[in-house]
Motif scaffolding. Structure first.
Motif, PDB file in Angstrom:
ATOM      1  N   UNK A 114      -4.991  52.368  26.001  1.00 10.13           N
ATOM      2  CA  UNK A 114      -5.996  53.081  26.800  1.00 10.13           C
ATOM      3  C   UNK A 114      -7.031  53.615  25.827  1.00 10.13           C
ATOM      4  N   UNK A 115      -8.299  53.292  26.057  1.00 10.27           N
ATOM      5  CA  UNK A 115      -9.333  53.682  25.091  1.00 10.27           C
ATOM      6  C   UNK A 115     -10.657  53.951  25.784  1.00 10.27           C
ATOM      7  N   UNK A 116     -11.544  54.636  25.058  1.00 12.72           N
ATOM      8  CA  UNK A 116     -12.898  54.875  25.554  1.00 12.72           C
ATOM      9  C   UNK A 116     -13.823  53.808  24.988  1.00 12.72           C
ATOM     10  N   UNK A 117     -14.652  53.205  25.848  1.00 11.18           N
ATOM     11  CA  UNK A 117     -15.630  52.199  25.418  1.00 11.18           C
ATOM     12  C   UNK A 117     -16.972  52.506  26.064  1.00 11.18           C
ATOM     13  N   UNK A 126      -8.866  46.343  32.615  1.00 16.42           N
ATOM     14  CA  UNK A 126      -9.255  47.218  33.716  1.00 16.42           C
ATOM     15  C   UNK A 126     -10.165  48.316  33.180  1.00 16.42           C
ATOM     16  N   UNK A 127     -11.306  48.510  33.857  1.00 16.06           N
ATOM     17  CA  UNK A 127     -12.268  49.525  33.446  1.00 16.06           C
ATOM     18  C   UNK A 127     -12.379  50.588  34.538  1.00 16.06           C
ATOM     19  N   UNK A 128     -12.452  51.839  34.114  1.00 13.52           N
ATOM     20  CA  UNK A 128     -12.620  52.958  35.036  1.00 13.52           C
ATOM     21  C   UNK A 128     -13.850  53.746  34.597  1.00 13.52           C
ATOM     22  N   UNK A 129     -14.722  54.066  35.544  1.00 13.81           N
ATOM     23  CA  UNK A 129     -15.958  54.767  35.206  1.00 13.81           C
ATOM     24  C   UNK A 129     -17.144  54.081  35.862  1.00 13.81           C
ATOM     25  N   UNK A 130     -18.372  54.322  35.365  1.00 12.26           N
ATOM     26  CA  UNK A 130     -18.684  55.125  34.177  1.00 12.26           C
ATOM     27  C   UNK A 130     -18.553  56.620  34.436  1.00 12.26           C
ATOM     28  N   UNK A 131     -18.224  57.367  33.371  1.00  9.29           N
ATOM     29  CA  UNK A 131     -18.142  58.815  33.418  1.00  9.29           C
ATOM     30  C   UNK A 131     -19.366  59.398  32.717  1.00  9.29           C
ATOM     31  N   UNK A 132     -19.726  60.615  33.086  1.00  7.56           N
ATOM     32  CA  UNK A 132     -20.941  61.209  32.534  1.00  7.56           C
ATOM     33  C   UNK A 132     -20.662  62.092  31.327  1.00  7.56           C
ATOM     34  N   UNK A 133     -19.400  62.316  30.998  1.00  8.68           N
ATOM     35  CA  UNK A 133     -19.063  63.165  29.860  1.00  8.68           C
ATOM     36  C   UNK A 133     -18.099  62.454  28.927  1.00  8.68           C
ATOM     37  N   UNK A 134     -18.556  62.190  27.704  1.00  2.79           N
ATOM     38  CA  UNK A 134     -17.668  61.582  26.719  1.00  2.79           C
ATOM     39  C   UNK A 134     -16.525  62.503  26.359  1.00  2.79           C
ATOM     40  N   UNK A 135     -16.797  63.821  26.301  1.00  2.00           N
ATOM     41  CA  UNK A 135     -15.738  64.787  25.993  1.00  2.00           C
ATOM     42  C   UNK A 135     -14.652  64.789  27.047  1.00  2.00           C
ATOM     43  N   UNK A 136     -15.049  64.713  28.326  1.00  2.00           N
ATOM     44  CA  UNK A 136     -14.064  64.694  29.409  1.00  2.00           C
ATOM     45  C   UNK A 136     -13.208  63.428  29.357  1.00  2.00           C
ATOM     46  N   UNK A 137     -13.829  62.299  28.979  1.00  4.99           N
ATOM     47  CA  UNK A 137     -13.080  61.043  28.853  1.00  4.99           C
ATOM     48  C   UNK A 137     -12.038  61.162  27.748  1.00  4.99           C
ATOM     49  N   UNK A 138     -12.430  61.720  26.592  1.00  5.60           N
ATOM     50  CA  UNK A 138     -11.478  61.881  25.486  1.00  5.60           C
ATOM     51  C   UNK A 138     -10.329  62.803  25.874  1.00  5.60           C
TER      52      UNK A 138
END
Length: 613
Positions: A114-117, A126-138
């Motif tokens: 599981x990683x952030x890209x 499988x991709x989930x998002x996009x999210x608006x906060x990189x900090x929240x994803x981490x």
């Protein structure tokens, strides 16, 4: 001499894109047409009511060019690309250049990660998002690893099982060490399925599971464990609380609305995924005189989704837009599945659009002063620099620096500022190849030659978005007359005409002024232009030193291992992969060295003797 009347007669009645140029040959407008002949001629017909913006633009047109395409759809795609590349003055422009993070689950791997890209690619993950906060994803990924013990390493499993020792995450109970075979592939995949359920918004299962474990730990008097589970429950609940707005239909859609006043426009987007609001963001649009809501929305859709890695199946808008059918066709082609543009008239969808519009108005009203200050620091500062040296328009600045230690491991750096902000994706590093010893002038000559030769080659090959395709409006050198002359010589040899100025420092190594066209120009040290020059100079220096330190460290490591007889590139690589640093290799026993597959007894003995003789 370009004769507009004569050139208008030559226009074909075919679809394509047209580019308007001003007296300095800058591209000031890009448009598309079903019939180039009809569309371009309209700009020069005095009887037509063109509007304030077009009337003003036409007075600046000195020539035009055009590109014929096979269809209007191809013209739309080309128009989007050219607007992004040239950012013309009279096009309605999206001011923000944002990228959004995704959470990627590598389900095709035997032991998925599981990683952030930042980009979606067609790799069956499988991709989930996009999210608006990189900090929240981490934070979310960290939480998932704590709960489900998913690996974070890049090891090739099951091929590499047992080859290396388990990492720290195993010892702190955040990974079940599939690299050691401590968990079966089936058991591991069960955890991955739970992760996917969680990312789909199904939080009840994990909350119930954590509550059971917390109670169990309490009953066993394991209070530290119980506290850990309580903290995990709190983290999951925080994430669940963010999903307050829901939509009865479990579809992916973007809800778009805008607010505008006489000078500014703000577009607000709600990102709905699986019926849940996973994030929202706002975007500032550069509004020209006479731009109405319809034109701004159309411009936003073209520019935002041209660079977006994910397009939902539905865009909900506050009103109809120009070329609705064509935009739907283009978005459907990009997505690979049908995309529709809808204007809801009633119900919860209409309320969502109204809510987005209210948020856009709030941003527009509350951010006005901040925006003015920010513009002063960025675009305003660029204008100040331009006025100091007599340039009317500076959008892109490139700055270069050289770093070395007595000529060892010389490197060059290229940093880029656009509209007063660093554009880090365009930063480039150069390892000096042709210069021996500490010769900064010769090193800079090599760096600049390689940079612009590469750019010329990309332009000749027709690469619109190559690594070096975009040329700067101004080159800034970290130094005075000598560095400037080196740059001018390189540009002259390549047949390029780009202004060059030096950033001059005083005896205390502080920025003093600019060196331009054989004279030094002093700058008001309280001005935003001066502060921007200082930031550019510091950033170029930092980027060069950072690369030099990394390269120097690698060279030092390699030089030590290269001195050991029988240790070639393969064994050196395996040693560094296994032990991480030289100190660990120095302290390793012969038996530990022999554990590495690439090492035999003779090689292990050679390494041990080298460090212990």
């Amino acid at each position: 001499m370009f004769d507009i009347e004569e050139e208008l007669k030559k226009l074909p009645a075919k679809p394509g894109v047209y580019l308007m140029h001003d007296e300095k040959d800058n591209i000031i407008y890009v448009g598309k047409a079903i019939s180039l002949k009809n569309r371009v001629r309209q700009y020069f017909q005095s009887s037509r009511n063109k509007g304030v913006k077009i009337e003003q633009m036409v007075t600046h047109i000195r020539r035009f060019e055009y590109i014929v395409t096979d269809s209007e759809l191809e013209a739309l795609v080309l128009e989007c690309n050219l607007i992004k590349e040239h950012r013309p003055k009279y096009n309605t422009m999206l001011m923000d250049d944002k990228t959004y993070p995704f959470i990627k689950v590598t389900v095709t791997e035997a032991y998925p990660r599981v990683m952030m890209v930042r980009r979606m690619v067609k790799d069956k993950a499988k991709y989930f998002g996009p999210y608006t906060s990189g900090g929240a994803v981490k934070d979310t990924i960290d939480l998932l690893r704590k709960i489900y013990h998913i690996r974070s390493c890049n090891r090739n499993l099951p091929k590499d099982i047992g080859k290396d020792r388990p990492c720290l995450n195993y010892h702190i109970h955040q990974c079940n060490a599939p690299c050691q075979g401590y968990i079966t592939e089936e058991e591991y995949r069960e955890s991955v399925q739970e992760v996917i359920h969680f990312l789909n918004g199904n939080y009840d299962r994990v909350l119930k599971r954590l509550e059971e474990k917390m109670l169990e730990a309490s009953e066993m008097l394991e209070f530290e464990k119980a506290i850990e589970y309580r903290e995990l429950i709190s983290s999951v609940q925080k994430i669940a609380q963010k999903q307050k707005i829901t939509d009865s239909r479990q579809d992916d859609r973007d809800v778009i609305a805008l607010a505008l006043d006489r000078e500014d426009a703000v577009v607000q987007v709600f990102f709905m995924r699986g019926g849940r609001l996973i994030g929202r963001d706002h975007f500032y649009m550069r509004r020209s005189d006479g731009d109405n809501k319809e034109e701004i929305l159309t411009g936003f859709i073209k520019q935002f989704y041209a660079g977006s890695p994910y397009i939902p199946g539905e865009l909900m808008l506050p009103q109809e837009v120009e070329e609705k059918g064509l935009l739907e066709e283009w978005l459907t082609h990009k997505r690979g599945h049908k995309v529709v543009l809808k204007v809801p008239k009633k119900g919860e969808k209409e309320k969502l659009v109204e809510l987005a519009a209210k948020n856009a108005s709030i941003v527009l009203n509350t951010d006005k002063e901040r925006l003015k200050r920010e513009e002063g620091r960025t675009i305003g500062a660029m204008k100040e620099i331009g006025s100091l040296i007599g340039l009317s328009k500076i959008r892109r600045i490139e700055a270069f620096d050289i770093s070395n230690t007595n000529g060892f491991a010389s490197v060059g750096s290229m940093i880029v500022y656009e509209n007063g902000k660093p554009k880090r994706n365009d930063y480039r590093k150069f390892k000096i190849k042709s210069v021996q010893g500490p010769n900064d002038y010769a090193s800079m000559q090599e760096v600049l030659t390689r940079r612009f030769e590469h750019g010329i080659r990309e332009k000749e090959e027709g690469k619109a978005f190559g690594s070096f395709t975009a040329f700067p409006d101004l080159i800034m050198m970290d130094g005075g007359k000598g560095q400037v002359n080196i740059a001018l010589e390189v540009l002259k040899n390549l047949g390029l005409h780009i202004p060059v100025c030096g950033m001059v420092k005083d005896d205390f190594h502080r920025t003093r002024g600019l060196y331009y066209e054989n004279q030094e120009i002093l700058i008001d040290k309280t001005s935003e232009g001066f502060r921007l020059i200082t930031r550019i100079q510091d950033e170029a220096h930092r980027f060069a030193i950072e690369f030099h330190k990394k390269l120097r460290s690698q060279e030092q490591v390699h030089s030590i291992l290269d001195d050991i007889k029988g240790i070639g590139p393969t064994r050196r690589k395996e040693l560094m992969r296994h032990f991480k640093n030289i100190e660990e290799i120095r302290n390793a026993s012969i038996e530990e060295l022999k554990e590495i597959p690439a090492m035999n007894e003779i090689a292990a003995q050679a390494v041990y003797d080298f460090f212990h003789e």
